[in-house]
Motif scaffolding. Structure first.
Motif, PDB file in Angstrom:
ATOM      1  N   THR A 164     -17.991  10.853   9.524  1.00  0.00           N
ATOM      2  CA  THR A 164     -18.191  12.292   9.670  1.00  0.00           C
ATOM      3  C   THR A 164     -17.491  13.077   8.567  1.00  0.00           C
ATOM      4  O   THR A 164     -17.832  14.228   8.319  1.00  0.00           O
ATOM      5  CB  THR A 164     -17.656  12.772  11.022  1.00  0.00           C
ATOM      6  N   HIS A 165     -16.506  12.453   7.915  1.00  0.00           N
ATOM      7  CA  HIS A 165     -15.700  13.115   6.899  1.00  0.00           C
ATOM      8  C   HIS A 165     -15.715  12.304   5.601  1.00  0.00           C
ATOM      9  O   HIS A 165     -15.975  11.102   5.600  1.00  0.00           O
ATOM     10  CB  HIS A 165     -14.243  13.268   7.375  1.00  0.00           C
ATOM     11  N   SER A 166     -15.399  12.959   4.521  1.00  0.00           N
ATOM     12  CA  SER A 166     -15.366  12.328   3.206  1.00  0.00           C
ATOM     13  C   SER A 166     -14.232  11.313   3.103  1.00  0.00           C
ATOM     14  O   SER A 166     -13.194  11.448   3.750  1.00  0.00           O
ATOM     15  CB  SER A 166     -15.175  13.399   2.127  1.00  0.00           C
ATOM     16  N   GLU A 184      -9.608   8.359   7.564  1.00  0.00           N
ATOM     17  CA  GLU A 184      -9.846   9.753   7.176  1.00  0.00           C
ATOM     18  C   GLU A 184     -11.319  10.129   7.294  1.00  0.00           C
ATOM     19  O   GLU A 184     -11.657  11.313   7.383  1.00  0.00           O
ATOM     20  CB  GLU A 184      -9.340  10.015   5.751  1.00  0.00           C
ATOM     21  N   GLN A 185     -12.202   9.123   7.341  1.00  0.00           N
ATOM     22  CA  GLN A 185     -13.628   9.421   7.457  1.00  0.00           C
ATOM     23  C   GLN A 185     -14.045   9.771   8.885  1.00  0.00           C
ATOM     24  O   GLN A 185     -15.216  10.079   9.135  1.00  0.00           O
ATOM     25  CB  GLN A 185     -14.458   8.239   6.957  1.00  0.00           C
ATOM     26  N   TRP A 244     -12.057  15.671   4.260  1.00  0.00           N
ATOM     27  CA  TRP A 244     -10.990  15.001   5.001  1.00  0.00           C
ATOM     28  C   TRP A 244      -9.984  16.035   5.506  1.00  0.00           C
ATOM     29  O   TRP A 244      -9.889  17.149   4.987  1.00  0.00           O
ATOM     30  CB  TRP A 244     -10.294  13.946   4.145  1.00  0.00           C
ATOM     31  N   GLY A 269     -11.917  11.999  10.680  1.00  0.00           N
ATOM     32  CA  GLY A 269     -11.130  13.175  11.001  1.00  0.00           C
ATOM     33  C   GLY A 269      -9.663  12.929  11.239  1.00  0.00           C
ATOM     34  O   GLY A 269      -8.945  13.834  11.682  1.00  0.00           O
ATOM     35  N   LEU A 319     -18.007  16.287   6.089  1.00  0.00           N
ATOM     36  CA  LEU A 319     -16.915  17.243   6.160  1.00  0.00           C
ATOM     37  C   LEU A 319     -15.781  16.808   5.244  1.00  0.00           C
ATOM     38  O   LEU A 319     -15.614  15.608   4.970  1.00  0.00           O
ATOM     39  CB  LEU A 319     -16.393  17.336   7.596  1.00  0.00           C
TER      40      LEU A 319
END
Length: 365
Positions: free
Chosen positions: A194-196, A167-168, A213, A170, A211
């Motif tokens: 790039t994502h939480s 999930e990190q 999730w 995208g 960003l």
């Protein structure tokens, strides 16, 4: 595109190959499963159907070569019997010596046959000395990748090993995998998220500077125009059973679903309540609430059992489709899965996330 050749060992349906195609056109998969090879070819990817252990690596030599390998994981997975996990140290030592010497002297007579495939990439690395390398497996295999890294450092490679959370990058699911990256030409490190992270105990929490999730509803276009907020509770109902949501929250959920504001519903692999924890009722039957997630959250990590996942929206229940499972795994919605439905779901569950594959490959080039 860069003139880079990527050799995808144990390629499955081509998840790593698909991610690599964002960087180079020269990608070749090797896979034994006939349906998975047919899937790759139906999408236009190059693939050989072969048993990797019987091949001569020198037939695949190239001037600038990246080798990726995702050996079968069933014997290491917590979802299976886990027989391979009993032999991690011995397999790690064997891998180390195969990489640097081309052979090992470990007694592996009690290791399940399927687990021995985790050593095949070491044979190919020793033979071909590729420019860069990546490996992926279930999280319990990280100690073996660390042994690989130790052997690769003897040969002059720079390496990283890490658990990566899909999930990190995208991907709309919370799959965790053990990865290795290596390069002969430069210092390397694991790809930056790039994502939480998705925080299971506090889904509303987001990591600063990243960003959010990606949810199932966002990835699948389930038309969620408003994101509901529901309080989980272990309180009882008039029938005496526990419900995962308070009565007021349940009423609000129903209203939103009826209006079409909140159409993500519940998604998961329903198993009947075991008497512990909260429950959720579907068609009058109580199931374990912990086996479901809201549609406005990432999916659980996909496996072949996603064939039995239920999507519950309003009063309607249905099975998650292969196409939906593929999207949650990071594939295009029109990806041409081949074979029986069982085979297709198995291919989805075994696949490497293409988005994670791309960032891992970029991290070592």
């Amino acid at each position: 595109m860069t003139h880079l050749s990527v050799l995808d060992l144990f390629a499955g349906a081509g998840g790593f190959s698909l991610g690599a195609h964002a960087i180079t056109d020269y990608v070749w998969g090797i896979e034994l499963d006939a349906d998975a090879v047919a899937t790759q070819k139906a999408y236009g990817m190059l693939s050989d159907r072969a048993d990797i252990s019987t091949l001569d690596p020198h037939h695949y030599a190239d001037q600038r070569l990246h080798i990726h390998a995702s050996p079968p994981c069933q014997s290491f997975s917590v979802a299976g019997k886990g027989d391979g996990r009993k032999h991690l140290e011995a397999l790690g030592r064997a891998a180390y010596y195969i990489i640097i010497r081309g052979e090992h002297f470990e007694d592996l007579s009690e290791v399940p046959e399927g687990s021995l495939l985790v050593l095949e990439p070491a044979r190919w690395i020793h033979a071909l000395r590729p420019d860069s390398i990546s490996m992926e497996q279930v999280r319990s295999v990280l100690p073996i990748w660390e042994s690989y890294a130790a052997g690769l450092k003897v040969l002059g490679y720079q390496t990283w090993t890490a658990l990566l959370y899909s999930e990190q990058y995208g991907v709309p699911q919370t799959r965790t995998r053990a990865w290795l990256g290596a390069s002969l030409h430069r210092e390397v490190e694991a790809p930056a998220p790039t994502h939480s992270r998705y925080h299971v105990r506090n889904p509303a929490k987001l990591d600063a500077g990243l960003l959010p999730w990606v949810s199932m509803a966002e990835a699948l276009g389930w038309g969620m125009t408003k994101r509901g907020s529901h309080t989980v509770t272990a309180g009882g109902t008039s029938t005496g059973g526990a419900e995962p949501f308070g009565n007021g929250a349940r009423q609000q959920m129903a209203k939103h679903e009826e209006r079409g504001d909140w159409s993500g519903g519940l998604v998961g692999f329903p198993r009947r309540t075991d008497g512990r924890g909260a429950v959720t009722a579907i068609d009058g039957i109580d199931y374990r609430a912990r086996d479901f997630r809201q549609g406005d959250q990432p999916a659980f990590g996909l496996t072949s059992k996603s064939q039995y996942w239920t999507h519950r929206a309003g009063t309607t229940s249905r099975r998650v489709t292969v196409e939906e499972a593929g999207v949650l795994q990071g594939f295009p919605d029109d990806f041409p899965w081949q074979g029986s439905k069982t085979s297709q779901f198995r291919q989805v569950g075994n696949a490497v996330n293409p988005a994670v594959a791309e960032v891992v490959l970029r991290s070592v080039l």
